[in-house]
Design an enzyme around this catalytic site. Structure first.
Site, PDB file in Angstrom:
ATOM      1  N   GLU A  27       0.955  -1.226  -0.130  1.00 51.22           N
ATOM      2  CA  GLU A  27      -0.039  -0.056  -0.058  1.00 51.22           C
ATOM      3  C   GLU A  27       0.801   1.109  -0.162  1.00 51.22           C
ATOM      4  O   GLU A  27       0.281   2.405   0.262  1.00 51.22           O
ATOM      5  CB  GLU A  27      -1.087   0.051   1.214  1.00 51.22           C
ATOM      6  CG  GLU A  27      -2.055  -1.060   1.167  1.00 51.22           C
ATOM      7  CD  GLU A  27      -2.862  -1.143   2.451  1.00 51.22           C
ATOM      8  OE1 GLU A  27      -3.780  -0.308   2.360  1.00 51.22           O
ATOM      9  OE2 GLU A  27      -2.767  -1.880   3.309  1.00 51.22           O
ATOM     10  N   SER A 159      -6.717  -1.984   1.384  1.00 54.27           N
ATOM     11  CA  SER A 159      -6.996  -1.195  -0.010  1.00 54.27           C
ATOM     12  C   SER A 159      -7.459  -2.118  -0.934  1.00 54.27           C
ATOM     13  O   SER A 159      -6.993  -2.032  -2.312  1.00 54.27           O
ATOM     14  CB  SER A 159      -5.676  -0.491  -0.350  1.00 54.27           C
ATOM     15  OG  SER A 159      -5.232   0.635   0.313  1.00 54.27           O
ATOM     16  N   TYR A 229      -9.230   4.755  -5.770  1.00 55.51           N
ATOM     17  CA  TYR A 229      -8.247   5.651  -5.448  1.00 55.51           C
ATOM     18  C   TYR A 229      -8.016   6.530  -6.837  1.00 55.51           C
ATOM     19  O   TYR A 229      -7.371   7.564  -7.155  1.00 55.51           O
ATOM     20  CB  TYR A 229      -7.107   5.180  -5.191  1.00 55.51           C
ATOM     21  CG  TYR A 229      -6.866   4.725  -3.789  1.00 55.51           C
ATOM     22  CD1 TYR A 229      -7.102   5.190  -2.708  1.00 55.51           C
ATOM     23  CD2 TYR A 229      -7.061   3.214  -3.463  1.00 55.51           C
ATOM     24  CE1 TYR A 229      -7.197   4.847  -1.354  1.00 55.51           C
ATOM     25  CE2 TYR A 229      -6.781   2.657  -2.321  1.00 55.51           C
ATOM     26  CZ  TYR A 229      -7.183   3.661  -1.345  1.00 55.51           C
ATOM     27  OH  TYR A 229      -7.200   3.074  -0.024  1.00 55.51           O
ATOM     28  N   ASP A 269     -15.414  -1.355   8.014  1.00 53.29           N
ATOM     29  CA  ASP A 269     -15.974  -1.773   6.693  1.00 53.29           C
ATOM     30  C   ASP A 269     -17.129  -2.869   6.888  1.00 53.29           C
ATOM     31  O   ASP A 269     -16.737  -3.662   7.591  1.00 53.29           O
ATOM     32  CB  ASP A 269     -15.057  -2.059   5.775  1.00 53.29           C
ATOM     33  CG  ASP A 269     -14.265  -1.275   5.406  1.00 53.29           C
ATOM     34  OD1 ASP A 269     -14.292   0.094   5.650  1.00 53.29           O
ATOM     35  OD2 ASP A 269     -13.102  -1.632   4.853  1.00 53.29           O
ATOM     36  N   GLU A 283     -14.112  -5.779   8.570  1.00 55.65           N
ATOM     37  CA  GLU A 283     -12.863  -5.407   8.922  1.00 55.65           C
ATOM     38  C   GLU A 283     -12.701  -4.138   9.620  1.00 55.65           C
ATOM     39  O   GLU A 283     -13.531  -3.307   9.375  1.00 55.65           O
ATOM     40  CB  GLU A 283     -11.754  -5.482   7.831  1.00 55.65           C
ATOM     41  CG  GLU A 283     -12.015  -4.438   6.682  1.00 55.65           C
ATOM     42  CD  GLU A 283     -11.033  -4.577   5.740  1.00 55.65           C
ATOM     43  OE1 GLU A 283      -9.695  -3.760   5.830  1.00 55.65           O
ATOM     44  OE2 GLU A 283     -10.902  -4.960   4.603  1.00 55.65           O
ATOM     45  N   ASN A 285     -10.077  -0.947  10.072  1.00 61.53           N
ATOM     46  CA  ASN A 285      -8.777  -0.356   9.774  1.00 61.53           C
ATOM     47  C   ASN A 285      -8.386   0.615  10.629  1.00 61.53           C
ATOM     48  O   ASN A 285      -9.022   1.803  10.957  1.00 61.53           O
ATOM     49  CB  ASN A 285      -9.126   0.706   8.555  1.00 61.53           C
ATOM     50  CG  ASN A 285      -9.787  -0.318   7.281  1.00 61.53           C
ATOM     51  OD1 ASN A 285      -8.830  -0.928   6.450  1.00 61.53           O
ATOM     52  ND2 ASN A 285     -11.003  -0.340   7.152  1.00 61.53           N
ATOM     53  N   GLY A 289      -6.836   5.452   5.328  1.00 62.77           N
ATOM     54  CA  GLY A 289      -6.537   6.372   4.269  1.00 62.77           C
ATOM     55  C   GLY A 289      -7.062   7.922   4.639  1.00 62.77           C
ATOM     56  O   GLY A 289      -8.282   8.200   5.101  1.00 62.77           O
TER      57      GLY A 289
END
Length: 323
Positions: A27, A159, A229, A269, A283, A285, A289
């Site tokens: 990532e 990601s 992205y 998520d 999950e 994070n 980001g």
């Protein structure tokens, strides 16, 4: 929803700050985007912030160069998995986000699911298999156990790297080979059909607060790396869920966040099963980001927190696990 952050933070009192970006994980490109955004935001509010890429200089340089704290804008292994956090604990440099244990557990999607399932939190059915176990014969049996489609994941990446939604038996071998390029143990997950959601959290323990839920609508329902992205076609919707369901999801995410021992910030998520509107955790994070397309800044903006304010507040929360 009231903003949970303080707006009277003295930027100069935070000292010399290293924005950790880049790194050596898969990532890295995303981290460079996140870190550059954070660096510019902190500088804009008067923080003495400097870019620091652990792939280009040793972590000991943080101590040698007298940094007072670190903003972690690294994603994936070596930045989000507890190893960096442990090194910063050893160096005595306070850092943003979750500590060693929470970071390590959350980075392992399989272990995270085991903990959530053990506590009765909803997460899709799954199988975790090592490289040695993944014979062609075993791979053919996985759809029989989980149904089709099957989501194949390298559990230590983020990601959407290395992830495939295998629609049929014939897709399984290629999906496994792709994921094995990133991990030696794979996670096979029951596919929940319905809207994809995400929900950010700020704070710690009883003081943690879930931000508004975002529904993600990507082209062809595929929220992959490109749609995260590289395009502007993905839609991010606030207020698309019934109010009672929104509250239910935020409460679920807070339970999931606290169970893992997260602090500072995080983003869960989820999938919402279309047939009965039941949410399932995928999950957590712990170093989300912070690019122009990223979801935590979008959720913060929805309740009146601009990007520089968010970065400054997160930096002010930096601390060590040890006393």
């Amino acid at each position: 929803m009231t903003s949970p952050i303080a707006h009277n933070i003295d930027a100069r009192a935070l000292g010399k700050v290293a924005v950790l970006l880049g790194g050596y994980s898969a990532e890295r490109p995303v981290s460079l985007m996140s870190g550059t955004g954070v660096l510019d935001a902190l500088k804009s509010v008067g923080v003495d912030a400097h870019a620091f890429d652990p792939a280009e200089q040793p972590l000991q340089a943080l101590k040698d160069q007298a940094f007072d704290r670190a903003f972690i804008a690294l994603h994936g292994r070596g930045g989000e998995d507890g190893t960096l956090q442990g090194a910063l604990e050893w160096l005595g440099v306070p850092y943003t986000g979750s500590g060693v244990t929470a970071s390590g557990v959350a980075m392992d999607k399989t272990m995270t699911k085991r903990l959530w399932a053990n506590e009765g939190l909803p997460t899709p059915q799954y199988l975790a298999l090592t490289r040695a176990e993944l014979t062609r014969e075993r791979i053919r049996t996985i759809p029989d156990e989980l149904g089709l489609p099957v989501v194949v994941k390298p559990p230590h990446e983020g990601s959407s790297i290395g992830i495939t939604k295998a629609a049929g038996y014939s897709d399984m071998q290629a999906a496994v080979e792709l994921a094995l390029g990133f991990d030696d143990e794979l996670l096979f997950e029951q596919c929940i059909e319905g809207p994809e959601l995400t929900c950010a959290v700020l704070g710690e323990g009883d003081g943690a607060m879930a931000l508004p839920v975002i529904e993600i609508r990507a082209e062809a329902g595929n929220y992959d790396f490109a749609n995260k992205y590289e395009t502007d076609t993905t839609q991010y919707l606030f207020g698309s869920l019934p109010a009672t369901l929104e509250v239910e999801i935020r409460d679920l995410v807070l339970k999931a966040y606290r169970l893992l021992g997260c602090r500072g910030w995080g983003r869960a998520d989820l999938m919402l099963r279309q047939s009965d509107m039941k949410p399932f955790l995928l999950e957590m994070n712990t170093s989300p980001g912070m690019t122009s397309h990223s979801l935590v800044p979008k959720a913060a903006k929805a309740i009146g927190i601009d990007y520089p304010q968010l970065c400054l507040w997160l930096l002010a929360q930096a601390r060590l696990d040890r006393k």
